[in-house]
Design an enzyme around this catalytic site. Structure first.
Site, PDB file in Angstrom:
ATOM      1  N   ARG A 290      44.336 -11.040 -66.799  1.00  0.00           N
ATOM      2  CA  ARG A 290      43.418 -10.405 -66.248  1.00  0.00           C
ATOM      3  C   ARG A 290      42.184 -11.042 -65.701  1.00  0.00           C
ATOM      4  NH1 ARG A 290      38.439  -8.370 -65.445  1.00  0.00           N
ATOM      5  NH2 ARG A 290      38.238  -8.195 -67.720  1.00  0.00           N
ATOM      6  N   ASP A 291      41.365 -11.291 -66.899  1.00  0.00           N
ATOM      7  CA  ASP A 291      39.888 -11.830 -66.596  1.00  0.00           C
ATOM      8  C   ASP A 291      40.071 -13.248 -66.214  1.00  0.00           C
ATOM      9  OD1 ASP A 291      37.219 -11.247 -66.690  1.00  0.00           O
ATOM     10  OD2 ASP A 291      37.157 -12.262 -68.411  1.00  0.00           O
TER      11      ASP A 291
ATOM     12  N   HIS B 288      33.309  -9.447 -76.239  1.00  0.00           N
ATOM     13  CA  HIS B 288      34.045 -10.222 -74.896  1.00  0.00           C
ATOM     14  C   HIS B 288      33.009 -11.283 -74.496  1.00  0.00           C
ATOM     15  CE1 HIS B 288      36.202 -10.205 -70.907  1.00  0.00           C
ATOM     16  NE2 HIS B 288      35.128 -10.843 -70.412  1.00  0.00           N
TER      17      HIS B 288
ATOM     18  N   HIS C  44      31.789 -14.812 -72.704  1.00  0.00           N
ATOM     19  CA  HIS C  44      31.957 -15.909 -71.845  1.00  0.00           C
ATOM     20  C   HIS C  44      31.373 -17.193 -72.390  1.00  0.00           C
ATOM     21  CE1 HIS C  44      34.239 -14.426 -68.424  1.00  0.00           C
ATOM     22  NE2 HIS C  44      33.942 -13.068 -68.910  1.00  0.00           N
TER      23      HIS C  44
ATOM     24  N   CYS D  68      33.480 -15.961 -63.063  1.00  0.00           N
ATOM     25  CA  CYS D  68      33.032 -14.643 -62.975  1.00  0.00           C
ATOM     26  C   CYS D  68      33.050 -14.352 -61.214  1.00  0.00           C
ATOM     27  CB  CYS D  68      31.534 -14.640 -63.316  1.00  0.00           C
ATOM     28  SG  CYS D  68      30.507 -13.127 -62.810  1.00  0.00           S
TER      29      CYS D  68
ATOM     30  N   ASN E  50      36.195 -16.871 -70.679  1.00  0.00           N
ATOM     31  CA  ASN E  50      36.126 -16.482 -72.085  1.00  0.00           C
ATOM     32  C   ASN E  50      36.058 -17.463 -72.924  1.00  0.00           C
ATOM     33  OD1 ASN E  50      36.546 -13.470 -73.007  1.00  0.00           O
ATOM     34  ND2 ASN E  50      36.497 -13.312 -70.917  1.00  0.00           N
TER      35      ASN E  50
HETATM   36  N1  COA Z   1      43.952   0.399 -57.092  1.00  0.00           N
HETATM   37  C1  COA Z   1      44.374  -0.039 -55.977  1.00  0.00           C
HETATM   38  N2  COA Z   1      43.979   0.259 -54.977  1.00  0.00           N
HETATM   39  C2  COA Z   1      42.765   0.931 -54.739  1.00  0.00           C
HETATM   40  C3  COA Z   1      42.199   1.406 -55.714  1.00  0.00           C
HETATM   41  C4  COA Z   1      42.577   1.064 -57.273  1.00  0.00           C
HETATM   42  N3  COA Z   1      42.122   1.414 -58.153  1.00  0.00           N
HETATM   43  N4  COA Z   1      41.064   1.993 -55.519  1.00  0.00           N
HETATM   44  C5  COA Z   1      41.003   1.710 -54.086  1.00  0.00           C
HETATM   45  N5  COA Z   1      41.953   1.247 -53.697  1.00  0.00           N
HETATM   46  C6  COA Z   1      42.322   1.085 -52.263  1.00  0.00           C
HETATM   47  C7  COA Z   1      42.099   2.188 -51.527  1.00  0.00           C
HETATM   48  O1  COA Z   1      43.346   3.003 -51.307  1.00  0.00           O
HETATM   49  C8  COA Z   1      41.825   1.690 -49.968  1.00  0.00           C
HETATM   50  O2  COA Z   1      42.856   1.273 -49.535  1.00  0.00           O
HETATM   51  P1  COA Z   1      43.106   1.421 -47.939  1.00  0.00           P
HETATM   52  O3  COA Z   1      41.917   0.816 -47.378  1.00  0.00           O
HETATM   53  O4  COA Z   1      44.515   0.539 -47.619  1.00  0.00           O
HETATM   54  O5  COA Z   1      43.215   2.648 -47.609  1.00  0.00           O
HETATM   55  C9  COA Z   1      40.978   0.260 -50.529  1.00  0.00           C
HETATM   56  O6  COA Z   1      41.350   0.142 -51.796  1.00  0.00           O
HETATM   57  C10 COA Z   1      39.372   0.758 -50.473  1.00  0.00           C
HETATM   58  O7  COA Z   1      39.273   1.877 -51.232  1.00  0.00           O
HETATM   59  P2  COA Z   1      37.664   2.562 -51.539  1.00  0.00           P
HETATM   60  O8  COA Z   1      37.715   3.842 -52.386  1.00  0.00           O
HETATM   61  O9  COA Z   1      36.897   2.670 -50.307  1.00  0.00           O
HETATM   62  O10 COA Z   1      36.954   1.503 -52.295  1.00  0.00           O
HETATM   63  P3  COA Z   1      35.957   0.367 -52.150  1.00  0.00           P
HETATM   64  O11 COA Z   1      36.445  -0.537 -51.033  1.00  0.00           O
HETATM   65  O12 COA Z   1      34.538   1.081 -52.093  1.00  0.00           O
HETATM   66  O13 COA Z   1      36.065  -0.413 -53.543  1.00  0.00           O
HETATM   67  C11 COA Z   1      36.783  -0.278 -55.893  1.00  0.00           C
HETATM   68  C12 COA Z   1      35.757  -0.034 -54.734  1.00  0.00           C
HETATM   69  C13 COA Z   1      36.201   0.266 -57.069  1.00  0.00           C
HETATM   70  C14 COA Z   1      38.106   0.179 -55.615  1.00  0.00           C
HETATM   71  C15 COA Z   1      36.756  -1.779 -55.587  1.00  0.00           C
HETATM   72  O14 COA Z   1      35.189  -2.428 -55.800  1.00  0.00           O
HETATM   73  C16 COA Z   1      37.410  -2.807 -56.802  1.00  0.00           C
HETATM   74  O15 COA Z   1      38.613  -2.679 -57.004  1.00  0.00           O
HETATM   75  N6  COA Z   1      36.622  -3.367 -57.909  1.00  0.00           N
HETATM   76  C17 COA Z   1      37.238  -3.968 -59.007  1.00  0.00           C
HETATM   77  C18 COA Z   1      36.438  -5.210 -59.240  1.00  0.00           C
HETATM   78  C19 COA Z   1      37.038  -5.868 -60.445  1.00  0.00           C
HETATM   79  O16 COA Z   1      38.187  -6.171 -60.818  1.00  0.00           O
HETATM   80  N7  COA Z   1      35.934  -6.492 -61.135  1.00  0.00           N
HETATM   81  C20 COA Z   1      36.519  -7.349 -62.533  1.00  0.00           C
HETATM   82  C21 COA Z   1      35.699  -7.492 -63.278  1.00  0.00           C
HETATM   83  S1  COA Z   1      35.147  -5.979 -64.176  1.00  0.00           S
HETATM   84 ZN    ZN Z   2      35.152 -11.398 -68.512  1.00  0.00          ZN
END
Ligand code: COA
Ligand code: ZN
Length: 310
Positions: free
Chosen positions: A15-16, A207, A209, A240, A249
């Site tokens: 994942r990370d 965790h 890094h 990151c 990590n």
């Molecule tokens: N899994 C899969 N798809 C997801 C989802 C999830 N958990 N959450 C939202 N989506 C999809 C929505 O269905 C939407 O799809 P569509 O445009 O095809 O309808 C799209 O993503 C946008 O959804 P929205 O609710 O508007 O979210 P956003 O664009 O504001 O993004 C997050 C917010 C939280 C979903 C996004 O920023 C994210 O996934 N961040 C994770 C970052 C990460 O992994 N960081 C790793 C280090 S901790």
């Molecule tokens: Zn990390």
């Protein structure tokens, strides 16, 4: 002062580590890596994340990965989730646990998940309500616990306050994350000593890094005050997504070797981890940062010398 008898290594490379790779890693390879890490004796693997595929395209195959891994009894396969949709997908995929990340600073939290810190805590509350009665563990991660690349130093009070907020809502597993590598052994031992004494009964992990080369010394500092569970990433994969110069990590094989040299059991077969890291190194066509991957363990070196002398 005593060291832990046993250290649990949580593999977070799938994942990370994978999430920052620009080239799509074939689903089959992801599955092979997870299976090989489990066979190497790692008992908890952050297998993927259920996040927006637009935010992190590399994790778009999380459901397929969970569907095809060969689950070993006793191994916990977890996923990172940012919201309720992620939890639904994780439940559907049969994940054993979910990790929810909340960052200590507003700027980074917004960049990472598009929410305020309070909104992320509210999501956590909703997730806990949603999983009531389900057999899935919920763990929280306090990200940027030792400094933020946008807002600067993060106080110990801030970390403690967030830890209390999580435990007050019923979380009993907390990962304290130095997400961009701004912590040092003094900070680590002070923060972790305080958290362990204020929140007995909570299972803490770290965790770390390795952005400034302090990853393993920070792990040792944490072990010294009683922390026995650490995330690590095969080969030291990762970085990151928000801060370009962040390193991965601590490497799984480096941490396992450190523990072995200190007489601390991890149950991890270092050679088997080196083999998985080598496979990733070949696929990515670049050297990974792990030192033990490059130089071998002392045992491997001595065996080679003996063989050459024969
Ligand atoms: N899994 C899969 N798809 C997801 C989802 C999830 N958990 N959450 C939202 N989506 C999809 C929505 O269905 C939407 O799809 P569509 O445009 O095809 O309808 C799209 O993503 C946008 O959804 P929205 O609710 O508007 O979210 P956003 O664009 O504001 O993004 C997050 C917010 C939280 C979903 C996004 O920023 C994210 O996934 N961040 C994770 C970052 C990460 O992994 N960081 C790793 C280090 S901790
Ligand atoms: Zn990390």
């Amino acid at each position: 002062m005593t060291w832990p008898d046993r250290v649990t290594i949580v593999e977070v490379g799938p994942r990370d580590g994978f999430q920052v790779e620009l080239e799509f890693i074939p689903t089959e390879l992801k599955i092979d890596v997870v299976d090989a890490v489990a066979r190497a004796g790692v008992s908890k693997i952050e297998t993927s994340s259920f996040v927006s595929p637009r935010a992190v395209p590399q994790m778009a195959d999380a459901t397929e990965v969970f569907a095809s891994i060969h689950r070993r009894p006793g191994t916990r396969y977890t996923a990172l989730v940012p919201n309720l949709k992620g939890v639904e997908l994780a439940l559907g995929a049969g994940a054993d646990g979910v990790r929810l990340v909340v960052t200590t600073t507003e700027t980074y939290n917004r960049k990472n998940v598009g929410m305020t810190v309070d909104e992320s805590f509210e999501v956590c509350r909703q997730i806990l309500r949603r999983v009531e009665g389900e057999s899935i563990a919920v763990e929280a991660v306090i990200a940027l616990a030792f400094g933020c690349p946008f807002e600067g130093p993060v106080s110990e009070d801030r970390v403690a306050e967030m830890a209390h907020r999580f435990t007050d809502m019923g979380i009993d597993e907390l990962s304290i994350a130095d997400s961009v590598g701004l912590g040092n052994p003094t900070m680590i031992s002070s923060t972790m000593t305080r958290l362990l004494s204020e929140l007995p009964g909570i299972a803490f992990s770290m965790h770390l890094h390795d952005t400034r080369g302090l990853g393993l010394v920070n792990a040792v500092a944490a072990m010294r005050v009683g922390i026995d569970t650490f995330d690590a990433s095969i080969g030291g994969l990762g970085g990151c997504p928000v801060f370009p110069n962040g390193a991965g990590n601590i490497a799984t094989e480096d941490l396992a070797n450190l523990c072995e040299e200190m007489g601390i059991d991890t149950g991890v077969d270092i050679a088997a981890i080196q083999a998985v890291s080598t496979r990733m190194q070949d696929f990515l066509d670049r050297k990974l940062p792990s030192r033990v991957l490059l130089a071998g363990t002392p045992g491997q070196l001595y065996a080679k010398i003996r063989k050459e002398a024969e």
